[in-house]
Design a protein around this motif. Structure first.
Motif, PDB file in Angstrom:
ATOM      1  N   UNK A 329       0.827  -1.207   0.000  1.00 53.82           N
ATOM      2  CA  UNK A 329       0.000   0.000   0.000  1.00 53.82           C
ATOM      3  C   UNK A 329       0.861   1.257   0.000  1.00 53.82           C
ATOM      4  N   UNK A 330       1.910   1.244   0.788  1.00 53.81           N
ATOM      5  CA  UNK A 330       2.787   2.407   0.849  1.00 53.81           C
ATOM      6  C   UNK A 330       3.564   2.575  -0.450  1.00 53.81           C
ATOM      7  N   UNK A 331       3.856   1.473  -1.096  1.00 56.55           N
ATOM      8  CA  UNK A 331       4.579   1.548  -2.354  1.00 56.55           C
ATOM      9  C   UNK A 331       3.779   2.178  -3.472  1.00 56.55           C
ATOM     10  N   UNK A 332       2.457   2.045  -3.427  1.00 57.54           N
ATOM     11  CA  UNK A 332       1.613   2.611  -4.480  1.00 57.54           C
ATOM     12  C   UNK A 332       0.848   3.831  -3.971  1.00 57.54           C
ATOM     13  N   UNK A 333       1.249   4.347  -2.822  1.00 52.42           N
ATOM     14  CA  UNK A 333       0.520   5.432  -2.169  1.00 52.42           C
ATOM     15  C   UNK A 333       0.338   6.676  -3.009  1.00 52.42           C
ATOM     16  N   UNK A 334       1.291   6.972  -3.900  1.00 55.12           N
ATOM     17  CA  UNK A 334       1.178   8.167  -4.732  1.00 55.12           C
ATOM     18  C   UNK A 334       1.283   7.811  -6.211  1.00 55.12           C
TER      19      UNK A 334
END
Length: 384
Positions: A329-334
């Motif tokens: 999730x953090x990897x695709x957060x932006x």
């Protein structure tokens, strides 16, 4: 009251090493937060303490021109968490050390001491394992570099010699650029607690070509393909039932790193499981079955007064799944893979709390001074 023979404040690394080499009873300390704990346990009784706490070159975080991040071992946990380089490049490390003890401990305790104590419960240990960090030790015979994965020799034991000082922690750019991660700590309390178990999962996501994804060519190494198919079969019924979409669509796991604390006598990496996950689709439900099933085969938890072996095994499985999902999730957060600019929600909340406290303090000061700005508000600094 406590049996400490002498205390010496070293003026430089060389000064500290000279005193350690000349005195067989001497032990090096940095933050010193474990000194009384050890003395009460009957350890280091009658020792001489050589402090490196005030040596400037052992503090702070820097990023070299080649991208290598250099962490001073005498940097306290609070400064690690709040450092701009850590927040931008290694937020999961800041997340990990922000779980150590309480504010007083984090203001004094150092990341170097956390590693050199050799405790498997050290909150920085699991994350450092996944970073493949290099520890630079200096002693009378010169300096040497030791991979953190080779640093621990057993519970409370490391390869550091008594007269050696940890002078730097290095993280190479290839070990953090493009990665996102998550550290989860389990304890009976939310703070002031030694970890019952700690887990760090870091992933490097890679965009998958649509046609390649349709052709099913995003699998990982050939050696683990059979096992993956077997594990994936157990999830087919869940997919057929219409389970909610998992994060990571359009990305594959280019790399996965899994580290644990308190899952073995020392902090540990689960390299076999990592290899099995590499190349798989980030939104494939099978990755969660694989990580939960196979990390159990690589760890060696034990029963203690904090938790039974059986309970730790349950934590090992569940925390791996949760940390993996959060890392994705953090990897695709932006919209792009990798961490970089992610600030953990927990840290963001604490940062806002600190800002609010500073503003409240400034308001009280202005009121007490007849409305005059004392410099403790926005743009100023308040010292409690």
């Amino acid at each position: 009251m406590y049996d400490i023979e002498n205390y010496y404040e070293a003026k430089s690394v060389e000064d500290a090493i000279a005193h350690l080499a000349a005195d067989e009873k001497a032990e090096v300390i940095a933050g010193g937060t474990d000194v009384l704990v050890k003395l009460r346990a009957g350890k280091d009784v009658g020792c001489d303490l050589v402090s490196i706490h005030e040596i400037p070159e052992l503090k702070g975080v820097d990023r070299l021109t080649d991208g290598t991040i250099v962490i001073g071992p005498a940097t306290c946990f609070t400064d690690i968490t709040n450092d701009p380089i850590i927040q931008e490049r290694l937020p999961y490390l800041g997340e990990a050390v922000d779980t150590v003890g309480g504010p007083q401990i984090r203001n004094m305790g150092t990341i170097g001491g956390n590693l050199c104590n050799g405790a498997t419960s050290a909150d920085s240990g699991a994350t450092m394992q996944t970073l493949d960090a290099t520890l630079v030790l200096q002693g009378p015979e010169g300096s040497r570099e030791v991979p953190v994965t080779e640093f621990y020799t057993g519970p409370g034991r490391t390869v550091r010699k008594r007269d050696e000082v940890l002078i730097a922690i290095l993280v190479k750019p290839e070990d953090y650029i493009g990665y996102s991660g998550c550290y989860i700590k389990y304890g009976k309390r939310r703070s002031m607690e030694i970890a019952t178990l700690g887990c760090c999962v870091r992933v490097k996501l890679e965009a998958v070509d649509a046609k390649q994804a349709e052709a099913g060519e995003t699998g990982g190494t050939q050696d683990s393909s059979t096992t993956r198919r077997e594990d994936a079969a157990s999830t087919e019924q869940k997919d057929a039932a219409g389970s909610p979409a998992l994060p990571g669509a359009g990305f594959s796991l280019a790399d996965v790193r899994i580290g644990y604390g308190v899952a073995a006598p020392t902090p540990i990496r689960c390299r076999k499981t990592e290899q099995m996950l590499k190349g798989m689709s980030a939104d494939d439900p099978a990755i969660y079955d694989i990580i939960a099933t196979h990390v159990e085969e690589e760890v060696h938890p034990r029963s203690s007064w904090r938790a039974s072996k059986e309970f730790r095994v349950q934590l090992i499985r569940e925390m791996a799944k949760r940390a993996l999902e959060q890392a994705i999730l953090r990897g695709i957060g932006k919209g792009t893979p990798g961490a970089g600019d992610f600030l953990p929600v927990e840290l963001e909340g604490k940062q806002k709390m600190r800002e609010t406290m500073t503003q409240d303090t400034a308001e009280v000061a202005r009121t007490a001074d007849g409305g005059k700005d004392t410099g403790c508000g926005k743009g100023g600094e308040h010292h409690a």
